[in-house]
Design a protein around this motif. Structure first.
Motif, short mmCIF file in Angstrom:
data_model
loop_
_atom_site.label_atom_id
_atom_site.label_comp_id
_atom_site.label_asym_id
_atom_site.label_seq_id
_atom_site.Cartn_x
_atom_site.Cartn_y
_atom_site.Cartn_z
N GLY A 91 0.89 -1.27 -0.03
CA GLY A 91 -0.07 0.01 -0.03
C GLY A 91 0.99 1.16 -0.10
N ILE A 92 1.97 1.28 0.84
CA ILE A 92 2.85 2.52 0.91
C ILE A 92 3.62 2.42 -0.33
N ASP A 93 3.91 1.57 -0.94
CA ASP A 93 4.39 1.46 -2.26
C ASP A 93 3.65 2.56 -3.34
N SER A 94 2.46 2.12 -3.22
CA SER A 94 1.46 2.60 -4.55
C SER A 94 0.85 3.94 -4.01
N ALA A 95 0.93 4.42 -2.79
CA ALA A 95 0.16 5.45 -2.41
C ALA A 95 0.79 6.73 -3.06
N ASN A 96 -0.14 7.53 -3.48
CA ASN A 96 0.32 8.93 -4.05
C ASN A 96 0.11 10.16 -3.11
N GLY A 97 -0.56 9.72 -1.92
CA GLY A 97 -0.95 11.07 -1.19
C GLY A 97 0.02 11.76 -0.49
N ASP A 98 -0.50 13.02 -0.33
CA ASP A 98 0.50 13.67 0.56
C ASP A 98 0.61 13.49 1.98
N ALA A 99 -0.37 12.82 2.46
CA ALA A 99 -0.62 12.15 3.86
C ALA A 99 -1.02 10.78 3.54
N ILE A 161 11.15 2.63 20.38
CA ILE A 161 9.75 2.26 19.49
C ILE A 161 8.56 2.64 20.66
N PRO A 162 7.76 3.48 20.11
CA PRO A 162 6.62 3.79 21.28
C PRO A 162 5.81 2.46 21.87
N LEU A 163 5.39 2.57 23.00
CA LEU A 163 4.79 1.20 23.70
C LEU A 163 3.30 1.26 23.11
N ASP A 164 2.71 0.37 23.28
CA ASP A 164 1.36 -0.10 22.76
C ASP A 164 0.91 0.76 21.49
N THR A 165 1.54 0.83 20.51
CA THR A 165 1.35 1.58 19.37
C THR A 165 1.29 0.30 18.05
N GLY A 166 0.06 0.38 17.56
CA GLY A 166 -0.04 -0.58 16.31
C GLY A 166 0.49 0.20 14.92
N ASP A 167 -0.16 -0.27 14.01
CA ASP A 167 -0.02 0.29 12.81
C ASP A 167 -0.73 1.59 12.33
N PHE A 168 -1.81 1.73 13.19
CA PHE A 168 -2.67 2.80 12.87
C PHE A 168 -2.23 4.37 12.99
N ARG A 169 -1.72 4.87 11.89
CA ARG A 169 -0.95 6.15 12.09
C ARG A 169 -1.15 7.06 10.70
N LEU A 170 -0.89 8.23 10.76
CA LEU A 170 -0.92 9.03 9.69
C LEU A 170 0.62 9.38 9.40
N MET A 171 1.17 9.48 8.31
CA MET A 171 2.57 9.79 7.86
C MET A 171 2.65 10.57 6.48
N GLY A 172 3.31 11.66 6.70
CA GLY A 172 3.59 12.79 5.61
C GLY A 172 4.30 12.07 4.50
N VAL A 175 8.09 10.93 5.24
CA VAL A 175 8.27 9.69 5.96
C VAL A 175 8.01 8.49 4.84
N VAL A 176 6.72 8.50 4.19
CA VAL A 176 6.64 7.60 3.25
C VAL A 176 7.76 7.35 2.20
N ASP A 177 8.18 8.35 1.57
CA ASP A 177 9.21 8.27 0.70
C ASP A 177 10.70 7.54 1.42
N ALA A 178 10.93 7.93 2.86
CA ALA A 178 11.87 7.35 3.41
C ALA A 178 11.68 5.99 3.80
N LEU A 179 10.53 5.50 3.88
CA LEU A 179 9.97 3.99 4.06
C LEU A 179 10.27 3.20 2.64
N ARG A 180 9.84 3.96 1.68
CA ARG A 180 10.16 3.09 0.25
C ARG A 180 11.30 2.97 0.01
#
Ligand code: UDP
Ligand code: MG
Length: 343
Positions: A91-99, A161-172, A175-180
């Motif tokens: 999903g991250i690879d193909s997302a075009n969003g600003d967020a 790594i923050p405690l009790d945190t899942g993948d539910f998040r918003l990234m700019g 960050v998405v480009d860095a992950l890719r």
């Protein structure tokens, strides 16, 4: 067809990524709630990217139907089950969003919380991660295991790594480009996001119960996920095995001294058999553990050097132009969206 979600000048695009594995019981409701929520988001264009992680039930067919009816919906169908973290990656690879928002398909993460995430993002944060204040409807075992895991990971990890945190998040986008740009195979997405840096902030929220269906994380997948998290973000287990080795060598030295002294100065030295057995077994055990730990890392190195694509897509649906993912996985073929297109 003109793509109504193509980012218009000036209006930011929000990508929402939803990994789905055997979610036929919830997917309709998820799309209804997510869709309604996104319609209310006036200052954003929205793309909803559903990743079907090789479901064996009707999830994929349902997603195709919804995608045909709603141009905001895009679909990535995997050729088999590759796992939650890989689905999120696709999903991250193909997302075009600003967020870009990551959300589970089972409505445990309420879509309405995204509004607060967007507000934080607009304040200038690059990552807004949801921290669970409550998790109703989970088994006592799961809660205890998750609690223990996040605390252990926090102690072992080289990155906080923050405690009790899942993948539910918003990234700019940054960050998405860095992950890719991170090609590793054993993907522990929440840790990778922490590693990237930028300005990150927690957003406490109440996790809901699963809307329907069962958890797709049986014990086996949970263990695998926990091992990935620890081994990908820490080399402490290797140091631990060295520590154990030194400790057992020290005990063995004491044992040797004891054996020699008994042999030299007393008459009852035949009775040392038990001590020898204990020492041999103990050292043998430590050695096996240490080899196992090393083996886990070696296995991962092997996985990395094979350089296989992270996932194989059997079908893209609803994408109107070549998304950036083409660079990661050249085996995929892009099929343009056609209304009423079957499989
Ligand atoms: N999921 C997936 N592939 C898998 C397992 C799970 O895409 O192999 C998805 C699942 O459909 C859901 C999300 O990952 O959207 C989280 O899974 P689940 O709700 O079962 O986990 P739990 O909330 O119980 O930890
Ligand atoms: Mg869930």
């Amino acid at each position: 067809m003109i793509n109504p979600v193509a980012p218009a000048e000036g209006i930011p695009l929000l990508s929402v990524i939803v990994p789905c594995y055997n979610e036929e019981q919830v997917i309709g409701e998820t799309i209804r709630r997510l869709g309604a929520f996104c319609t209310e988001l006036e200052s954003f264009d929205v793309e909803l990217i559903f990743v079907d992680d090789g479901s064996r039930d009707r999830t994929r067919d349902l997603l195709m139907q919804f995608a045909a009816a709603d141009p905001r919906i895009k679909l990535i169908c995997f050729a088999r089950n590759f796992g939650h973290q890989i689905a999120v990656t696709a999903g991250i690879d193909s997302a075009n969003g600003d967020a870009v928002v990551l959300i589970d398909a089972d409505l445990q993460d309420p879509p309405e919380v995204i509004r607060q995430m967007i507000a934080k993002w607009q304040e200038g944060y690059d990552v807004v991660y949801g921290t669970r204040t409550e998790r109703p409807g989970e088994s006592v075992f799961k809660l205890a295991a998750a609690r223990g895991f996040y605390r252990l990971l926090d102690r072992l990890s080289d990155v906080p790594i923050p405690l009790d945190t899942g993948d539910f998040r918003l990234m700019g986008r940054n960050v998405v480009d860095a992950l890719r740009a991170m090609p590793e195979r054993d993907r522990f997405v929440r840790g990778m996001v922490s590693w990237v840096g930028f300005r990150q902030v927690a957003l406490p929220y109440r996790r809901a119960e699963r809307f329907a269906g069962e958890s797709k994380y049986p014990l086996r997948k949970m263990l695998r996920f926990a091992t990935d998290g620890i081994l990908s973000f820490s080399t402490k287990p290797l140091q631990l095995s060295i520590g154990l080795g030194i400790f057992s060598a020290f005990l063995a030295l004491l044992g040797m001294l004891y054996a020699v002294l008994i042999r030299l100065f007393t008459d009852n030295w035949v009775e040392g058999w038990a001590a020898i057995m204990v020492a041999v077994l103990f050292i043998g055990g430590i050695q096996l553990i240490s080899i196992g730990v090393v083996g886990e890392y070696v296995g991962r190195i092997y996985g990395e050097i094979k350089k296989r694509p992270l996932y194989i897509v059997s079908k893209y649906y609803g994408f109107d132009k070549s998304p950036p993912f083409m660079t990661r996985s050249p085996v995929v073929r892009l099929e343009p969206a056609k209304k009423g297109d079957g499989r």
